[in-house]
Write a protein that holds these residues in place. Sequence first.
Motif, PDB file in Angstrom:
ATOM      1  N   VAL A 175     -13.491   7.921   2.807  1.00 30.74           N
ATOM      2  CA  VAL A 175     -12.154   8.138   2.383  1.00 30.74           C
ATOM      3  C   VAL A 175     -11.684   7.329   3.920  1.00 30.74           C
ATOM      4  CG1 VAL A 175     -10.577   9.644   2.902  1.00 30.74           C
ATOM      5  CG2 VAL A 175     -12.360  10.136   1.320  1.00 30.74           C
ATOM      6  N   ALA A 176     -12.288   7.264   4.947  1.00 29.54           N
ATOM      7  CA  ALA A 176     -11.641   6.666   5.960  1.00 29.54           C
ATOM      8  C   ALA A 176     -11.466   5.169   5.858  1.00 29.54           C
ATOM      9  CB  ALA A 176     -12.520   6.922   7.310  1.00 29.54           C
ATOM     10  N   LEU A 177     -12.521   4.684   5.095  1.00 25.58           N
ATOM     11  CA  LEU A 177     -12.581   3.156   4.846  1.00 25.58           C
ATOM     12  C   LEU A 177     -11.502   2.706   3.830  1.00 25.58           C
ATOM     13  CD1 LEU A 177     -16.379   2.570   5.138  1.00 25.58           C
ATOM     14  CD2 LEU A 177     -14.818   1.955   6.580  1.00 25.58           C
ATOM     15  N   VAL A 178     -11.251   3.733   2.950  1.00 24.78           N
ATOM     16  CA  VAL A 178     -10.301   3.635   1.630  1.00 24.78           C
ATOM     17  C   VAL A 178      -9.353   4.744   1.685  1.00 24.78           C
ATOM     18  CG1 VAL A 178     -10.295   2.777  -0.679  1.00 24.78           C
ATOM     19  CG2 VAL A 178     -12.488   2.434   0.501  1.00 24.78           C
ATOM     20  N   PRO A 179      -8.528   4.856   2.503  1.00 28.07           N
ATOM     21  CA  PRO A 179      -7.590   5.991   2.811  1.00 28.07           C
ATOM     22  C   PRO A 179      -6.855   6.161   1.472  1.00 28.07           C
ATOM     23  CG  PRO A 179      -7.416   4.574   4.454  1.00 28.07           C
ATOM     24  CD  PRO A 179      -8.237   3.796   3.615  1.00 28.07           C
ATOM     25  N   ARG A 180      -6.680   5.237   0.530  1.00 23.19           N
ATOM     26  CA  ARG A 180      -5.739   5.643  -0.800  1.00 23.19           C
ATOM     27  C   ARG A 180      -6.591   6.666  -1.605  1.00 23.19           C
ATOM     28  NH1 ARG A 180      -5.970   0.371  -4.583  1.00 23.19           N
ATOM     29  NH2 ARG A 180      -8.169  -0.149  -4.557  1.00 23.19           N
ATOM     30  N   THR A 181      -8.007   6.668  -1.430  1.00 25.01           N
ATOM     31  CA  THR A 181      -8.590   7.508  -2.270  1.00 25.01           C
ATOM     32  C   THR A 181      -8.220   9.263  -2.007  1.00 25.01           C
ATOM     33  OG1 THR A 181     -10.536   7.892  -0.895  1.00 25.01           O
ATOM     34  CG2 THR A 181     -10.510   5.965  -2.416  1.00 25.01           C
ATOM     35  N   LEU A 226      -5.273   9.943  -0.788  1.00 26.20           N
ATOM     36  CA  LEU A 226      -3.720  10.031  -1.511  1.00 26.20           C
ATOM     37  C   LEU A 226      -3.973  10.411  -2.975  1.00 26.20           C
ATOM     38  CD1 LEU A 226      -2.130   7.183   0.939  1.00 26.20           C
ATOM     39  CD2 LEU A 226      -2.185   9.735   1.235  1.00 26.20           C
ATOM     40  N   THR A 227      -4.498   9.643  -3.619  1.00 28.40           N
ATOM     41  CA  THR A 227      -4.764   9.701  -5.176  1.00 28.40           C
ATOM     42  C   THR A 227      -5.291  11.178  -5.301  1.00 28.40           C
ATOM     43  OG1 THR A 227      -6.865   8.828  -5.170  1.00 28.40           O
ATOM     44  CG2 THR A 227      -5.151   7.321  -5.303  1.00 28.40           C
ATOM     45  N   MET A 228      -6.028  11.701  -4.600  1.00 25.66           N
ATOM     46  CA  MET A 228      -6.535  13.140  -4.933  1.00 25.66           C
ATOM     47  C   MET A 228      -5.596  14.031  -4.566  1.00 25.66           C
ATOM     48  SD  MET A 228      -8.961  14.772  -6.165  1.00 25.66           S
ATOM     49  CE  MET A 228     -10.129  13.532  -6.246  1.00 25.66           C
ATOM     50  N   ILE A 229      -4.734  13.700  -3.580  1.00 29.04           N
ATOM     51  CA  ILE A 229      -3.446  14.747  -3.398  1.00 29.04           C
ATOM     52  C   ILE A 229      -2.076  14.640  -4.355  1.00 29.04           C
ATOM     53  CG2 ILE A 229      -1.578  15.175  -1.561  1.00 29.04           C
ATOM     54  CD1 ILE A 229      -3.506  14.351   0.479  1.00 29.04           C
ATOM     55  N   SER A 230      -1.780  13.421  -4.639  1.00 30.44           N
ATOM     56  CA  SER A 230      -0.793  13.091  -5.476  1.00 30.44           C
ATOM     57  C   SER A 230      -1.094  12.685  -7.096  1.00 30.44           C
ATOM     58  CB  SER A 230       0.033  11.957  -4.843  1.00 30.44           C
ATOM     59  OG  SER A 230      -0.675  10.502  -4.969  1.00 30.44           O
ATOM     60  N   GLY A 231      -2.329  12.157  -7.264  1.00 29.70           N
ATOM     61  CA  GLY A 231      -2.856  11.899  -8.360  1.00 29.70           C
ATOM     62  C   GLY A 231      -2.611  10.645  -8.886  1.00 29.70           C
ATOM     63  N   PRO A 279      -8.888   2.131  -8.829  1.00 26.18           N
ATOM     64  CA  PRO A 279      -9.101   3.425  -8.413  1.00 26.18           C
ATOM     65  C   PRO A 279      -9.521   4.336  -9.513  1.00 26.18           C
ATOM     66  CG  PRO A 279      -6.716   2.918  -8.362  1.00 26.18           C
ATOM     67  CD  PRO A 279      -7.424   1.826  -8.363  1.00 26.18           C
ATOM     68  N   ARG A 280      -9.288   3.920 -10.939  1.00 26.31           N
ATOM     69  CA  ARG A 280      -9.484   4.794 -11.890  1.00 26.31           C
ATOM     70  C   ARG A 280     -11.063   4.538 -12.270  1.00 26.31           C
ATOM     71  NH1 ARG A 280      -5.220   6.548 -14.459  1.00 26.31           N
ATOM     72  NH2 ARG A 280      -2.931   5.586 -13.748  1.00 26.31           N
ATOM     73  N   GLN A 281     -11.736   3.734 -11.770  1.00 19.96           N
ATOM     74  CA  GLN A 281     -13.127   3.407 -12.139  1.00 19.96           C
ATOM     75  C   GLN A 281     -14.092   3.578 -10.890  1.00 19.96           C
ATOM     76  OE1 GLN A 281     -13.865  -0.644 -13.951  1.00 19.96           O
ATOM     77  NE2 GLN A 281     -16.089  -0.115 -14.158  1.00 19.96           N
ATOM     78  N   PRO A 291      -2.802   2.717 -23.121  1.00 22.08           N
ATOM     79  CA  PRO A 291      -1.592   1.969 -22.593  1.00 22.08           C
ATOM     80  C   PRO A 291      -1.642   0.654 -23.241  1.00 22.08           C
ATOM     81  CG  PRO A 291      -2.850   2.788 -20.712  1.00 22.08           C
ATOM     82  CD  PRO A 291      -3.716   3.060 -21.850  1.00 22.08           C
ATOM     83  N   LEU A 292      -0.416  -0.139 -23.462  1.00 18.93           N
ATOM     84  CA  LEU A 292      -0.247  -1.268 -24.155  1.00 18.93           C
ATOM     85  C   LEU A 292      -0.916  -2.359 -23.125  1.00 18.93           C
ATOM     86  CD1 LEU A 292       3.222  -0.644 -25.576  1.00 18.93           C
ATOM     87  CD2 LEU A 292       1.417  -0.698 -27.029  1.00 18.93           C
ATOM     88  N   ALA A 293      -1.438  -3.447 -23.951  1.00 20.55           N
ATOM     89  CA  ALA A 293      -1.906  -4.517 -23.311  1.00 20.55           C
ATOM     90  C   ALA A 293      -0.742  -5.178 -22.288  1.00 20.55           C
ATOM     91  CB  ALA A 293      -2.447  -5.548 -24.183  1.00 20.55           C
ATOM     92  N   GLY A 294      -1.040  -5.247 -20.970  1.00 20.16           N
ATOM     93  CA  GLY A 294      -0.022  -5.946 -20.260  1.00 20.16           C
ATOM     94  C   GLY A 294       0.883  -4.990 -19.428  1.00 20.16           C
ATOM     95  N   THR A 295       0.825  -3.800 -19.834  1.00 21.00           N
ATOM     96  CA  THR A 295       1.815  -2.767 -19.184  1.00 21.00           C
ATOM     97  C   THR A 295       0.833  -1.886 -18.099  1.00 21.00           C
ATOM     98  OG1 THR A 295       1.261  -1.304 -20.941  1.00 21.00           O
ATOM     99  CG2 THR A 295       3.062  -2.555 -21.318  1.00 21.00           C
ATOM    100  N   ALA A 296       1.598  -1.314 -17.248  1.00 23.88           N
ATOM    101  CA  ALA A 296       0.833  -0.692 -16.320  1.00 23.88           C
ATOM    102  C   ALA A 296       0.584   0.826 -16.877  1.00 23.88           C
ATOM    103  CB  ALA A 296       1.880  -0.290 -15.108  1.00 23.88           C
ATOM    104  N   ASP A 297      -0.588   1.415 -16.277  1.00 25.03           N
ATOM    105  CA  ASP A 297      -1.010   2.403 -16.743  1.00 25.03           C
ATOM    106  C   ASP A 297      -0.294   3.446 -16.010  1.00 25.03           C
ATOM    107  OD1 ASP A 297      -2.301   4.808 -17.737  1.00 25.03           O
ATOM    108  OD2 ASP A 297      -4.327   3.857 -17.458  1.00 25.03           O
ATOM    109  N   VAL A 298       0.591   4.380 -16.426  1.00 28.73           N
ATOM    110  CA  VAL A 298       1.148   5.292 -15.712  1.00 28.73           C
ATOM    111  C   VAL A 298       0.878   6.736 -15.793  1.00 28.73           C
ATOM    112  CG1 VAL A 298       3.236   4.015 -16.216  1.00 28.73           C
ATOM    113  CG2 VAL A 298       2.687   5.825 -17.857  1.00 28.73           C
ATOM    114  N   ARG A 299      -0.576   6.740 -16.394  1.00 25.41           N
ATOM    115  CA  ARG A 299      -1.094   8.168 -16.417  1.00 25.41           C
ATOM    116  C   ARG A 299      -1.627   8.302 -14.932  1.00 25.41           C
ATOM    117  NH1 ARG A 299      -5.703   7.166 -20.341  1.00 25.41           N
ATOM    118  NH2 ARG A 299      -5.798   5.112 -19.316  1.00 25.41           N
ATOM    119  N   PRO A 300      -1.759   9.652 -14.576  1.00 27.86           N
ATOM    120  CA  PRO A 300      -2.270  10.007 -13.121  1.00 27.86           C
ATOM    121  C   PRO A 300      -3.769   9.618 -13.032  1.00 27.86           C
ATOM    122  CG  PRO A 300      -1.018  12.068 -14.117  1.00 27.86           C
ATOM    123  CD  PRO A 300      -1.127  10.887 -15.028  1.00 27.86           C
ATOM    124  N   ILE A 301      -4.157   9.054 -11.805  1.00 25.21           N
ATOM    125  CA  ILE A 301      -5.522   8.784 -11.753  1.00 25.21           C
ATOM    126  C   ILE A 301      -6.276   9.990 -11.880  1.00 25.21           C
ATOM    127  CG2 ILE A 301      -7.219   7.798 -10.224  1.00 25.21           C
ATOM    128  CD1 ILE A 301      -5.096   5.910  -9.047  1.00 25.21           C
TER     129      ILE A 301
END
Length: 216
Positions: free
Chosen positions: A197-203, A205-210, A128-130, A11-21
């Motif tokens: 997962v209970a402590l960080v619920p978004r993990t 959600l990312t495993m479901i939607s990417g 969440p990517r790292q 991704p270009l510097a300063g732009t959001a990474d739109v790739r699925p996690i």
Amino acid sequence: MASMNSTIIAPLAGTADVRPIHPLWMRITHWLNALAVVILTMSGWRIYDASPFFPFTIPPAITLGGWLGGALQWHFAAMWLLVFNGLLYLALNIFSGRLRRKFLPLSFKGVVHDLIEALQGRLSHANPRQYNHVQKLAYLFVVLDLIVIVLSGLVLWKSVQFPLLRQLMGGYEFARRIHFVGMAAMLAFVAVHLVMVALVPRTLLTMISGRAPKTL
């Protein structure tokens, strides 16, 4: 040309990474592995109860199969799912470079540092990517643990056909214990994983939607 390629890939510097996690193949194989582990565990408990080698048995209500023959059928069906899906998962991780990017480098110092931070509630989950070092170690352990489970399962299933493997595992009866302990270690990982997962619920959600949710 090299700079042009890097611009396309990253991704270009300063732009959001739109790739699925998590890519679609990773999410599908992850959930299939989870399903296989659940079936293997519950049917394995029923098989264990037929001939326990520890001074306890598993409550029938949380086993699968109803009787030894039924449990074996469930166990073998889930075994093939785990083996083929697990091999696909591992191969795609290796050849896509995801294994190297996500799990390496890994150091003892990094594990100790991140473990201390986690116990003190200061471990960041901002990206969440790292993966942190504790996550890297846990996921690599699961891969190795599953390999041990499969190999010990081969000894239990086809003991005569794998005499060398049976000897390396200390004989048939000791292989039963290795298999049981391997599954217990897997369940311990799952328990910790569910707590995280209970402590960080978004993990979850990312495993479901990417993708990471914008708000929680």
